[in-house]
Design a protein around this motif. Structure first.
Motif, PDB file in Angstrom:
ATOM      1  N   GLU A 197      25.278 -12.245  13.087  1.00 30.98           N
ATOM      2  CA  GLU A 197      25.380 -12.107  11.756  1.00 30.98           C
ATOM      3  C   GLU A 197      24.672 -13.195  10.987  1.00 30.98           C
ATOM      4  O   GLU A 197      24.606 -14.320  11.130  1.00 30.98           O
ATOM      5  CB  GLU A 197      26.879 -11.997  11.199  1.00 30.98           C
ATOM      6  CG  GLU A 197      27.578 -10.924  11.851  1.00 30.98           C
ATOM      7  CD  GLU A 197      28.788 -10.554  11.073  1.00 30.98           C
ATOM      8  OE1 GLU A 197      29.185 -10.647   9.953  1.00 30.98           O
ATOM      9  OE2 GLU A 197      29.959 -10.812  11.850  1.00 30.98           O
ATOM     10  N   PRO A 217      24.766 -13.900   7.131  1.00 28.33           N
ATOM     11  CA  PRO A 217      25.473 -13.954   5.880  1.00 28.33           C
ATOM     12  C   PRO A 217      24.540 -14.508   4.891  1.00 28.33           C
ATOM     13  O   PRO A 217      24.363 -14.105   3.471  1.00 28.33           O
ATOM     14  CB  PRO A 217      26.606 -14.419   6.019  1.00 28.33           C
ATOM     15  CG  PRO A 217      26.550 -15.324   7.187  1.00 28.33           C
ATOM     16  CD  PRO A 217      25.735 -14.727   8.013  1.00 28.33           C
ATOM     17  N   GLU A 238      22.473 -11.817   3.080  1.00 31.24           N
ATOM     18  CA  GLU A 238      23.118 -10.926   2.373  1.00 31.24           C
ATOM     19  C   GLU A 238      22.518 -10.630   0.721  1.00 31.24           C
ATOM     20  O   GLU A 238      22.163  -9.567   0.541  1.00 31.24           O
ATOM     21  CB  GLU A 238      24.532 -10.722   2.391  1.00 31.24           C
ATOM     22  CG  GLU A 238      24.880 -10.331   3.747  1.00 31.24           C
ATOM     23  CD  GLU A 238      24.869  -8.879   4.256  1.00 31.24           C
ATOM     24  OE1 GLU A 238      24.215  -8.012   3.215  1.00 31.24           O
ATOM     25  OE2 GLU A 238      25.180  -8.546   5.331  1.00 31.24           O
ATOM     26  N   GLY A 240      20.848  -7.325   1.022  1.00 33.36           N
ATOM     27  CA  GLY A 240      21.831  -6.403   0.990  1.00 33.36           C
ATOM     28  C   GLY A 240      21.803  -5.044   0.187  1.00 33.36           C
ATOM     29  O   GLY A 240      21.755  -3.954   0.635  1.00 33.36           O
ATOM     30  N   PRO A 257      26.529  -5.528   9.110  1.00 32.64           N
ATOM     31  CA  PRO A 257      25.972  -6.526   8.255  1.00 32.64           C
ATOM     32  C   PRO A 257      24.664  -6.788   8.675  1.00 32.64           C
ATOM     33  O   PRO A 257      24.082  -6.681   9.419  1.00 32.64           O
ATOM     34  CB  PRO A 257      27.011  -7.599   8.397  1.00 32.64           C
ATOM     35  CG  PRO A 257      27.360  -7.461   9.662  1.00 32.64           C
ATOM     36  CD  PRO A 257      27.370  -6.081  10.327  1.00 32.64           C
ATOM     37  N   ALA A 258      23.891  -7.507   7.724  1.00 32.62           N
ATOM     38  CA  ALA A 258      22.628  -8.183   8.024  1.00 32.62           C
ATOM     39  C   ALA A 258      22.981  -9.108   9.222  1.00 32.62           C
ATOM     40  O   ALA A 258      23.777  -9.866   9.440  1.00 32.62           O
ATOM     41  CB  ALA A 258      22.162  -9.129   6.723  1.00 32.62           C
TER      42      ALA A 258
END
Length: 180
Positions: free
Chosen positions: A13, A15, A18, A22, A37-38
């Motif tokens: 992931e 984060p 994002e 996103g 998720p990214a």
């Protein structure tokens, strides 16, 4: 109509990406809308969810506990044809090493089912959408580069049900040098 064959995958992931990706992924990448998720994919497809047991989890825990966390930078946009817009890591080697480690331990699951001679580490932003929409996303993303991140843990994701929705099944911390 038969049941959907559920899948799993191992991802890193990101984060830190994002905020930049996103809103683009929500519109331009169906997997984002399904809960992914990214990330940078480490191994997909992985063991079918119904076959993931304590032995598989223990082996993943062992692999990643012995693999050092690392810093990385996503420095540019790139394309697979006109179909996929993605972010490229400045140094893809640490991601390739993760893939090789997992594939060595689980040889029945080659990356992307062996479709590609060279597996290119990347963070997908858009896939199979209107080309002008993807180009607009690319222009917007360029102002956010580089994205600096740290690989601290691996995530095992799996499809939760026949809808194709993905959930985090397990996470595995990477070794932090100097910490015990």
């Amino acid at each position: 109509m038969g049941a959907v064959l559920r899948q799993s995958g191992l991802i890193l992931e990101v984060p830190e990406a994002e905020a930049a990706v996103g809103r683009h992924r929500d519109v331009l990448d169906a997997n984002a809308r399904l809960g992914v998720p990214a990330h940078v994919t480490v191994l997909f497809p992985f063991v079918p969810p119904a076959q993931i047991d304590r032995v598989v989890i223990a082996e993943l825990r062992r692999i990643f506990a012995n693999t050092a966390a690392f810093d990385f930078r996503l420095t540019r946009t790139a394309w697979f044809g006109d179909e996929v817009l993605w972010l490229a890591p400045e140094d893809p080697q640490p991601f390739r090493i993760l893939t090789e480690l997992v594939h060595s331990a689980f040889p029945d699951f080659p990356p992307f089912e062996g479709q590609f001679d060279d597996v290119v580490p990347h963070l997908t932003v858009a896939h199979g959408c209107d080309l002008e929409d993807m180009r607009a996303a690319e222009r917007a993303l360029e102002q956010h580069l580089p994205i600096v991140g740290r690989a601290r843990k691996m995530t095992l994701i799996a499809q939760a049900d026949d809808s194709g929705t993905w959930i985090r099944q397990s996470t595995f911390p990477l070794a932090e040098p100097g910490r015990s």
